[in-house]
Scaffold this motif. Sequence first.
Motif, mmCIF file in Angstrom:
data_model
loop_
_atom_site.group_PDB
_atom_site.id
_atom_site.type_symbol
_atom_site.label_atom_id
_atom_site.label_comp_id
_atom_site.label_asym_id
_atom_site.label_seq_id
_atom_site.Cartn_x
_atom_site.Cartn_y
_atom_site.Cartn_z
ATOM 1 N N ASP A 170 123.676 -74.752 -31.879
ATOM 2 C CA ASP A 170 123.259 -74.311 -33.220
ATOM 3 C C ASP A 170 124.370 -73.611 -34.013
ATOM 4 O OD1 ASP A 170 120.737 -75.369 -33.126
ATOM 5 O OD2 ASP A 170 119.873 -73.580 -32.207
ATOM 6 N N LYS A 171 125.584 -73.693 -33.547
ATOM 7 C CA LYS A 171 126.674 -73.047 -34.290
ATOM 8 C C LYS A 171 127.136 -73.959 -35.440
ATOM 9 C CE LYS A 171 130.680 -70.177 -33.666
ATOM 10 N NZ LYS A 171 130.499 -69.607 -34.966
ATOM 11 N N VAL A 172 127.243 -73.349 -36.631
ATOM 12 C CA VAL A 172 127.648 -74.106 -37.827
ATOM 13 C C VAL A 172 129.102 -73.769 -38.142
ATOM 14 C CG1 VAL A 172 127.171 -74.519 -40.276
ATOM 15 C CG2 VAL A 172 125.296 -73.936 -38.714
ATOM 16 N N PHE A 173 129.908 -74.784 -38.375
ATOM 17 C CA PHE A 173 131.306 -74.589 -38.765
ATOM 18 C C PHE A 173 131.431 -75.060 -40.216
ATOM 19 C CE2 PHE A 173 131.218 -74.871 -34.243
ATOM 20 C CZ PHE A 173 132.185 -73.977 -33.796
ATOM 21 N N HIS A 174 131.682 -74.111 -41.078
ATOM 22 C CA HIS A 174 131.613 -74.369 -42.511
ATOM 23 C C HIS A 174 132.960 -74.015 -43.126
ATOM 24 C CE1 HIS A 174 128.563 -74.167 -46.022
ATOM 25 N NE2 HIS A 174 129.651 -74.783 -46.363
ATOM 26 N N GLU A 175 133.865 -74.988 -43.177
ATOM 27 C CA GLU A 175 135.211 -74.640 -43.655
ATOM 28 C C GLU A 175 135.284 -74.550 -45.174
ATOM 29 O OE1 GLU A 175 138.586 -76.213 -41.916
ATOM 30 O OE2 GLU A 175 137.881 -75.765 -39.908
ATOM 31 N N ASP A 176 134.667 -75.514 -45.848
ATOM 32 C CA ASP A 176 134.585 -75.466 -47.305
ATOM 33 C C ASP A 176 133.368 -76.268 -47.734
ATOM 34 O OD1 ASP A 176 135.354 -78.247 -47.448
ATOM 35 O OD2 ASP A 176 137.383 -77.576 -47.000
ATOM 36 N N VAL B 39 131.450 -79.677 -43.369
ATOM 37 C CA VAL B 39 130.584 -78.835 -42.537
ATOM 38 C C VAL B 39 130.214 -79.626 -41.286
ATOM 39 C CG1 VAL B 39 128.399 -77.550 -42.452
ATOM 40 C CG2 VAL B 39 129.477 -77.958 -44.649
ATOM 41 N N PHE B 40 130.169 -78.936 -40.134
ATOM 42 C CA PHE B 40 129.545 -79.591 -38.981
ATOM 43 C C PHE B 40 128.769 -78.566 -38.174
ATOM 44 C CE2 PHE B 40 133.571 -78.345 -36.980
ATOM 45 C CZ PHE B 40 133.214 -78.010 -35.688
ATOM 46 N N VAL B 41 127.728 -79.063 -37.478
ATOM 47 C CA VAL B 41 126.904 -78.182 -36.665
ATOM 48 C C VAL B 41 126.731 -78.815 -35.283
ATOM 49 C CG1 VAL B 41 124.825 -79.184 -37.728
ATOM 50 C CG2 VAL B 41 124.622 -77.066 -36.487
ATOM 51 N N VAL B 42 126.796 -77.977 -34.250
ATOM 52 C CA VAL B 42 126.527 -78.460 -32.889
ATOM 53 C C VAL B 42 125.028 -78.280 -32.670
ATOM 54 C CG1 VAL B 42 127.006 -78.140 -30.432
ATOM 55 C CG2 VAL B 42 128.820 -77.766 -32.122
ATOM 56 N N LYS B 43 124.279 -79.378 -32.634
ATOM 57 C CA LYS B 43 122.818 -79.286 -32.573
ATOM 58 C C LYS B 43 122.308 -79.027 -31.161
ATOM 59 C CE LYS B 43 120.231 -79.841 -35.505
ATOM 60 N NZ LYS B 43 119.677 -78.798 -36.386
ATOM 61 N N ASN B 44 123.038 -79.543 -30.178
ATOM 62 C CA ASN B 44 122.577 -79.387 -28.805
ATOM 63 C C ASN B 44 123.733 -79.486 -27.828
ATOM 64 O OD1 ASN B 44 120.274 -78.872 -27.282
ATOM 65 N ND2 ASN B 44 119.144 -80.443 -28.418
ATOM 66 N N GLU C 49 130.823 -82.387 -16.740
ATOM 67 C CA GLU C 49 130.932 -82.744 -18.164
ATOM 68 C C GLU C 49 129.859 -82.094 -19.022
ATOM 69 O OE1 GLU C 49 130.911 -87.053 -18.149
ATOM 70 O OE2 GLU C 49 128.764 -87.081 -18.587
ATOM 71 N N PHE C 50 130.194 -81.932 -20.308
ATOM 72 C CA PHE C 50 129.248 -81.473 -21.320
ATOM 73 C C PHE C 50 129.196 -82.519 -22.421
ATOM 74 C CE2 PHE C 50 130.824 -77.539 -19.485
ATOM 75 C CZ PHE C 50 129.662 -76.799 -19.312
ATOM 76 N N LEU C 51 127.996 -82.681 -22.990
ATOM 77 C CA LEU C 51 127.836 -83.595 -24.119
ATOM 78 C C LEU C 51 127.254 -82.778 -25.269
ATOM 79 C CD1 LEU C 51 128.350 -86.607 -24.451
ATOM 80 C CD2 LEU C 51 125.975 -87.027 -23.839
ATOM 81 N N LEU C 52 127.958 -82.733 -26.381
ATOM 82 C CA LEU C 52 127.522 -81.933 -27.530
ATOM 83 C C LEU C 52 127.031 -82.871 -28.637
ATOM 84 C CD1 LEU C 52 129.168 -79.897 -25.905
ATOM 85 C CD2 LEU C 52 130.288 -79.184 -28.012
ATOM 86 N N VAL D 250 134.853 -85.256 -38.887
ATOM 87 C CA VAL D 250 134.690 -85.724 -37.499
ATOM 88 C C VAL D 250 135.907 -85.306 -36.677
ATOM 89 C CG1 VAL D 250 134.643 -87.797 -36.051
ATOM 90 C CG2 VAL D 250 133.103 -87.617 -38.013
ATOM 91 N N LYS D 251 137.099 -85.505 -37.244
ATOM 92 C CA LYS D 251 138.315 -85.122 -36.515
ATOM 93 C C LYS D 251 138.351 -83.610 -36.313
ATOM 94 C CE LYS D 251 140.817 -88.866 -38.598
ATOM 95 N NZ LYS D 251 141.631 -89.166 -39.754
ATOM 96 N N LYS D 252 138.022 -82.879 -37.401
ATOM 97 C CA LYS D 252 138.036 -81.417 -37.338
ATOM 98 C C LYS D 252 137.098 -80.918 -36.250
ATOM 99 C CE LYS D 252 138.569 -80.061 -41.769
ATOM 100 N NZ LYS D 252 137.988 -79.692 -43.067
ATOM 101 N N SER D 253 135.943 -81.572 -36.100
ATOM 102 C CA SER D 253 134.950 -81.089 -35.129
ATOM 103 C C SER D 253 135.524 -81.148 -33.711
ATOM 104 C CB SER D 253 133.637 -81.885 -35.235
ATOM 105 O OG SER D 253 133.797 -83.215 -34.799
#
Length: 309
Positions: free
Chosen positions: A231-237, A241-246, A253-256, A296-299
């Motif tokens: 649930d963390k939101v990354f809001h650069e401008d 914007v991207f959010v990790v939903k789960n 391994e982890f799958l986000l 997508v790249k930034k995420s």
Amino acid sequence: MSVFAKYHVKAQEFDPPLDWEGLFGRSGPLVVELGFGSGEFLIQNAIEHPSTNFVGFETSLTCMVKLQKSLSRLGMNNVRAVLSDGKFGLKELFRDKTVDAVYVNFPCPWPKEAHRNRRLYSKTFVDTLASVLKDQGSFHLTTDVQWYLKDTASLLIESECFSVKMSEALNKNVVSTRYEKKWLSRGKVIYTLMAVKIKSASIKRITWEDKEMPHVHLKNVCEDKVKALRDKVFHEDQESVFVVKNVYSNVDEFLLRVISSDNGFQQCYFVLIQKRGKSYIVKIDPSTIPYRTPTVKKSVFKIAEVIQS
Ligand SMILES: C[S@@+](CC[C@H](N)C(=O)[O-])C[C@H]1O[C@@H](n2cnc3c(N)ncnc32)[C@H](O)[C@@H]1O
């Protein structure tokens, strides 16, 4: 290969812009329809113009499957379809001055002000048309919503790139699609607009540079930091914007599950964090291939940055 595979272009898997002549296996006039629905217009026109190549965009998987079945049943060779937002597709997948005509029939009007951004028309859309259409190429809109037609016409005229002709209200079939039949049967009238390109505009594509799939190697990863990403939101401008939903975890391994937005263009995909020997790799999971947009790249890079231990 499934009999349907040749019709469905998985555009995310190619380097943009796409080689449409290569995908059709021949050259020819290129016509695009955005939001083909049940596909009546696309199919009818493709039958009537066998030497023209037609590309349709849809966001509905049901419509996509239905179109593929119809194309396969009819044995057609001059239609390809992309399951993507048509505004994004028209901008990112076609070179300048390569499209002969763009058609939009009965787009969802999104009348509420809060949903304005979902409407097809915008200054960016008009600039995209003025960029990808050939000189004297045309844009055609058919709708039952008069204000939608007028708003689109105003933007086209303001751009000074188009000569615009609007029709009077008609109470007869124009494009013979499912929605046209539905609205006519309810006594609605139909409005049409044709805009001919008289001047070019230039647009910036966000997927044409740096086409590599992003990935990062890390020596160590902190599991708690990975779990805290949920649930963390990354809001650069405003535009990115991207959010990790789960966050799903397994041995090594982890799958986000990530949802990103580039100027309103949303994509959902997985970022994989996988142990490889003594180190880790962070990359897009191949089960969901998104368009390689800046967000997508930034995420991938941002997630790698915050999970290091
Ligand atoms: C009202 S229906 C009209 C369908 C068809 N053109 C007709 O006249 O019957 C609008 C269609 O546009 C599709 N659509 C909505 N937004 C879209 C977008 N951004 N890109 C591509 N298709 C979209 C919807 O899934 C839907 O099938």
